[in-house]
Design an enzyme around this catalytic site. Structure first.
Site, short mmCIF file in Angstrom:
data_model
loop_
_atom_site.label_atom_id
_atom_site.label_comp_id
_atom_site.label_asym_id
_atom_site.label_seq_id
_atom_site.Cartn_x
_atom_site.Cartn_y
_atom_site.Cartn_z
N ASP A 160 0.76 15.42 20.52
CA ASP A 160 1.62 16.41 21.17
C ASP A 160 2.60 17.00 20.15
OD1 ASP A 160 0.17 15.85 23.42
OD2 ASP A 160 1.73 14.65 24.39
N HIS A 198 0.82 -1.21 0.00
CA HIS A 198 0.00 0.00 0.00
C HIS A 198 0.86 1.26 0.00
CE1 HIS A 198 -3.18 2.71 1.92
NE2 HIS A 198 -3.81 2.19 0.89
N HIS A 246 -9.35 11.40 2.43
CA HIS A 246 -8.55 10.19 2.28
C HIS A 246 -7.18 10.32 2.95
CE1 HIS A 246 -6.23 7.12 -0.22
NE2 HIS A 246 -7.30 6.43 0.11
N LYS A 277 3.11 4.34 -1.36
CA LYS A 277 3.16 5.16 -2.57
C LYS A 277 4.46 5.95 -2.51
CE LYS A 277 -1.42 4.77 -1.52
NZ LYS A 277 -1.96 4.48 -0.17
N LYS A 334 -4.03 10.50 5.59
CA LYS A 334 -3.55 9.64 6.67
C LYS A 334 -2.60 10.48 7.53
CE LYS A 334 -3.93 6.82 2.78
NZ LYS A 334 -5.33 6.48 2.87
N ASP A 351 15.85 10.55 -9.78
CA ASP A 351 17.30 10.81 -9.80
C ASP A 351 17.92 10.74 -8.41
OD1 ASP A 351 17.31 11.07 -12.54
OD2 ASP A 351 17.17 13.26 -12.52
#
Length: 405
Positions: free
Chosen positions: A331, A151, A324, A153, A326, A158
């Site tokens: 703190d 999952h 969507h 990405k 995440k 370079d």
């Protein structure tokens, strides 16, 4: 009598089938935990840009892809062969034609339509693109192996520019889906020595998927780049250890815990720690989407949100499109990455998150999170409780399969 016998046979077959799936999963999981290694990259420094909408991200991303001189390494969960996905693949073909090394790694389940498009695969390879697929199903333990997905990405250009976050490649990610527009997500552009970690993770995933080792030479890990200003650490998880990382953050929280996720499906232990944090006076804020992109994920969250709401947590449903992102802010620590706050990310998926206590990064992540709270509606306990036959039926079904949602 014949009908009753037929029904009994069908029920028996179903029970046996479910039992075999359970055995497959249990044994597959046991084997996986014996082989998985905990990856703890050393803290590093980098500079970053935080993107929260698709059009601005992909404008920047495509610009950097077009500037590539030596190599492009890309791992996505989903790439769609339509709209922006076709533009993306066209850029990769053009760069490969120019002599740039292009390695494209896609998850087998997430990008199944490309797997099944033999003409497209042949065309990509004819241009010199090296194409491979992560987590292709294998025996034994086929069911478990199908559920375990990459999952992450990750893009590395370079060896100097990296990208990481929640966006995949498809029309919905640039606000071209009627139901899910606008699409809200968090994605990082990373420059500096932090890109070395992204490169290492990609090359390991590439080797696992393609059985091709890439030499870790200076051309993939350039030394002539600025260190960067943001101290951070990547946490790389392969269906293990992510829950422990989150539990540690929650245990140490003293002021607040803020969680942004499209799927809130924790396990019992995480729930206990969140409830414990509330009892010791920690403010807990959770933001989830109002609109769902997958069947049952919204209903699956209700049995976890109800006790948190009762204990004083604030829960918000994002209303301005689909949320969507995440993110987790505890703190002084801010986390952005690919992992959802759910059992699939805890126990099945390969994930990678960016952790930092650097004040500027922390401030920017928290400002974006609170901006999105401004487009969310506060959820009340009664909104997801009481008698509702449709909702309760979905919740019951979701409860049976929430590990796999």
């Amino acid at each position: 009598m014949t009908i009753l016998l037929s029904v009994a046979v069908i029920v028996l077959i179903a029970i046996v089938f479910i039992f075999l799936l359970w055995v497959d999963y249990a044994l597959g999981r046991k084997k996986h935990l014996k082989t998985v290694n905990r990856m703890n990259p050393s803290p590093a420094y980098a500079d970053f840009v935080l993107f929260a909408d698709g059009p601005s991200l992909f404008d920047d991303y495509f610009t950097e892809l077009k500037k590539a001189k030596h190599h492009i390494h890309i791992l996505f969960y989903i790439v769609k062969d339509e709209g922006i996905g076709q533009d993306f693949l066209t850029i990769l073909k053009q760069k490969a034609n120019e002599g740039v090394e292009v390695r494209l790694l896609l998850d087998w389940v997430g990008s199944l339509p490309i797997i099944l498009n033999f003409k497209l695969k042949k065309e990509l390879r004819s241009h010199g693109i090296q194409l491979s697929f992560a987590h292709t199903p294998t025996f034994p333990f086929l069911f478990y192996n199908v559920q375990a997905r990459n999952h992450r990405k990750i893009s590395v250009i370079d060896g100097k520019v990296g990208y990481l976050g929640g966006f995949n490649v498809g029309p919905e990610y640039i606000n071209l889906d009627r139901k899910l527009t606008p699409w809200r997500d968090y994605h990082l552009k990373i420059t500096g020595e932090g890109t070395h970690t992204l490169q290492n993770v990609f090359l390991q995933d590439w080797a696992d998927a393609s059985n091709q080792l890439v030499s870790k030479t200076a051309k993939y890990f350039p030394e002539d780049m600025a260190k960067g200003n943001v101290q951070h650490q990547f946490k790389v998880t392969d269906g293990a250890f992510l829950k422990e990382e989150y539990v540690t953050l929650i245990e140490n929280a003293e002021q607040y815990i803020e969680i942004g996720t499209p799927y809130f499906i924790p396990d019992v232990e995480v729930m206990q720690h969140l409830l414990s944090a509330l009892t010791r006076g920690v403010k807990v804020t959770i933001m989830v989407p109002s609109t769902s992109d997958h069947f049952l994920v919204k209903e699956a969250s209700h049995r976890y949100l109800r006790p948190l709401l009762k204990a004083g947590a604030e829960v918000y449903e994002y209303k301005k499109g689909f949320y969507h992102a995440k993110a987790m802010i505890v703190d002084e620590v801010a986390v952005v990455g690919t992992a959802n706050f759910d059992k699939r990310s805890f126990f099945l998926n390969d994930e990678i998150n960016f952790y930092s206590e650097e004040p500027h990064f922390h401030k920017e992540v928290r400002e974006v999170f609170h901006k999105d709270l401004g487009n969310a509606k506060k959820l009340q306990y009664q909104d997801i409780s009481g008698f509702n036959l449709m909702r309760q039926g979905k919740e019951l079904l979701a409860r049976c399969v929430d590990l796999f949602l």
